[in-house]
Design a protein around this motif. Structure first.
Motif, PDB file in Angstrom:
ATOM      1  N   ASN A 218      -8.588 -32.853  26.281  1.00  0.00           N
ATOM      2  CA  ASN A 218      -7.451 -32.656  25.370  1.00  0.00           C
ATOM      3  C   ASN A 218      -6.476 -33.815  25.602  1.00  0.00           C
ATOM      4  O   ASN A 218      -5.777 -33.848  26.612  1.00  0.00           O
TER       5      ASN A 218
ATOM      6  N   LYS B 197      -3.789 -34.485  24.059  1.00  0.00           N
ATOM      7  CA  LYS B 197      -2.418 -34.087  23.764  1.00  0.00           C
ATOM      8  C   LYS B 197      -1.731 -35.194  22.935  1.00  0.00           C
ATOM      9  O   LYS B 197      -2.399 -35.867  22.128  1.00  0.00           O
TER      10      LYS B 197
ATOM     11  N   HIS C 178      -2.953 -23.273  22.390  1.00  0.00           N
ATOM     12  CA  HIS C 178      -2.688 -23.943  23.675  1.00  0.00           C
ATOM     13  C   HIS C 178      -1.290 -23.518  24.133  1.00  0.00           C
ATOM     14  O   HIS C 178      -0.376 -23.327  23.319  1.00  0.00           O
TER      15      HIS C 178
ATOM     16  N   GLU D  82      -6.382 -21.167  30.717  1.00  0.00           N
ATOM     17  CA  GLU D  82      -5.537 -22.249  31.248  1.00  0.00           C
ATOM     18  C   GLU D  82      -4.251 -21.649  31.795  1.00  0.00           C
ATOM     19  O   GLU D  82      -3.293 -21.408  31.042  1.00  0.00           O
TER      20      GLU D  82
ATOM     21  N   GLY E  71      -0.822 -29.716  34.156  1.00  0.00           N
ATOM     22  CA  GLY E  71       0.017 -30.895  34.384  1.00  0.00           C
ATOM     23  C   GLY E  71       0.770 -30.876  35.689  1.00  0.00           C
ATOM     24  O   GLY E  71       1.651 -31.715  35.928  1.00  0.00           O
TER      25      GLY E  71
ATOM     26  N   SER F 251      -5.130 -29.003  35.579  1.00  0.00           N
ATOM     27  CA  SER F 251      -5.216 -29.962  36.694  1.00  0.00           C
ATOM     28  C   SER F 251      -6.630 -30.217  37.185  1.00  0.00           C
ATOM     29  O   SER F 251      -6.864 -30.423  38.383  1.00  0.00           O
TER      30      SER F 251
ATOM     31  N   GLY G 142      -6.974 -32.178  30.656  1.00  0.00           N
ATOM     32  CA  GLY G 142      -5.842 -32.868  30.037  1.00  0.00           C
ATOM     33  C   GLY G 142      -5.737 -34.292  30.558  1.00  0.00           C
ATOM     34  O   GLY G 142      -6.514 -35.165  30.183  1.00  0.00           O
ATOM     35  N   GLY G 143      -4.794 -34.503  31.472  1.00  0.00           N
ATOM     36  CA  GLY G 143      -4.486 -35.849  31.951  1.00  0.00           C
ATOM     37  C   GLY G 143      -5.691 -36.669  32.370  1.00  0.00           C
ATOM     38  O   GLY G 143      -5.800 -37.855  32.051  1.00  0.00           O
TER      39      GLY G 143
END
Ligand SMILES: O=C(CO)COP(=O)(O)O
Length: 271
Positions: free
Chosen positions: A18, A20, A110, A182, A188, A228, A249-250
């Motif tokens: 994702n 974002k 989300h 999630e 994050g 994470s 994510g990141g």
């Protein structure tokens, strides 16, 4: 993740990134190209582990062009959709448009949509139905905040989100649906949920799906963990019985790191 006696996975593992609100349309095709090259060099078997990315809407046409032009096997999807088909809904994106752009999936609910944009369970259920109506598979995101986790009501909270999101679906739709657990406190923050936490919640989600749609459907629905995830924690989470994949994510913004997560099998600890 469970395997049959012949080593095939009972449910095809699904690793999704994702992005974002990151990567404009030029950066996005560069990231996807690097990811595809990295996985190609590693001889990734997409028939064994499915890979998808969720870029910003502005990137989707470029992603479609690259995927089609280079015959890439990476799937892709939108990060949200409108519960409406078309009309006077400024700023909304119809599931029909996502379908026309070749999206296989779409994220629904989300936590950043639920909190920042106050999306209610009823709206999210309408979005899940709109996704199916337009031939895009919804990835329904559920999960609790820190206060709820500390209060110990995280299972009830998450299952209430699940029930609301899947209300009115057919058995066939429920089997095709993807659910991503999630925990908001892990998104994050670097505070990844332990494999046992991910397993506890995915097992509870699968049991609730069984009570709502029956055992055959629940056995087919793919359940993801997100929050994470990094290359150094992915394999342990994926070894849990009811975890079928990851929503990253990141770490998905770094093609080498995300490819390492996709290649989790090379890091699995022998039983
Ligand atoms: O929100 C997430 C994926 O949808 C998780 O984000 P992080 O992997 O950055 O924690």
């Amino acid at each position: 993740m469970t395997t049959s006696t012949n080593g095939a996975f009972d449910r095809k593992p699904f690793i999704a990134g994702n992005w974002k609100m990151n990567m404009d349309h030029v950066q996005g095709i560069t990231l996807l190209q690097k990811l595809a090259w990295t996985l190609s060099d590693a001889k990734h078997d997409y028939s064994r582990v499915e890979v998808a990315v969720f870029p910003p809407f502005t990137d989707l046409r470029g992603v479609q062009t690259l995927v089609q032009g280079d015959d890439l096997q990476v799937a892709y999807g939108g990060q949200d959709l409108s519960q409406f088909d078309s009309g006077a809904y400024t700023g909304d994106i119809s599931g029909q448009f996502l379908n026309k752009l070749g999206c296989k999936y779409v994220l629904v609910g989300h936590s950043e949509r639920r909190t920042i944009h106050n999306e209610s369970d009823d709206v999210l259920n309408a979005k899940v139905k709109a996704a199916f109506k337009h031939g895009v598979i919804p990835v329904l995101c559920v999960g609790e905040g820190l206060e709820i986790r500390q209060a110990g009501t995280h299972v009830d909270h998450t299952l209430q989100q699940l029930r609301a999101g899947v209300a009115g679906l057919t058995n066939e739709q429920a089997a095709e649906l993807v659910v991503a657990y999630e925990p908001v406190w892990a998104i994050g923050t670097g505070e990844v949920a332990g494999p046992e936490d991910a397993q506890e919640m995915c097992a509870a989600i699968r049991a609730e799906l069984e009570s709502l749609f029956g055992a055959d459907v629940a056995a087919k629905t793919r359940l993801l963990y997100g929050g994470s995830v990094k290359a150094n924690n992915a394999a342990a989470i994926l070894q849990e019985r009811d975890v079928d994949g990851l929503l990253v994510g990141g770490a998905s913004l770094d093609p080498a790191e995300f490819a390492n997560i996709v290649r989790f099998e090379s890091h699995l600890v022998a039983d």
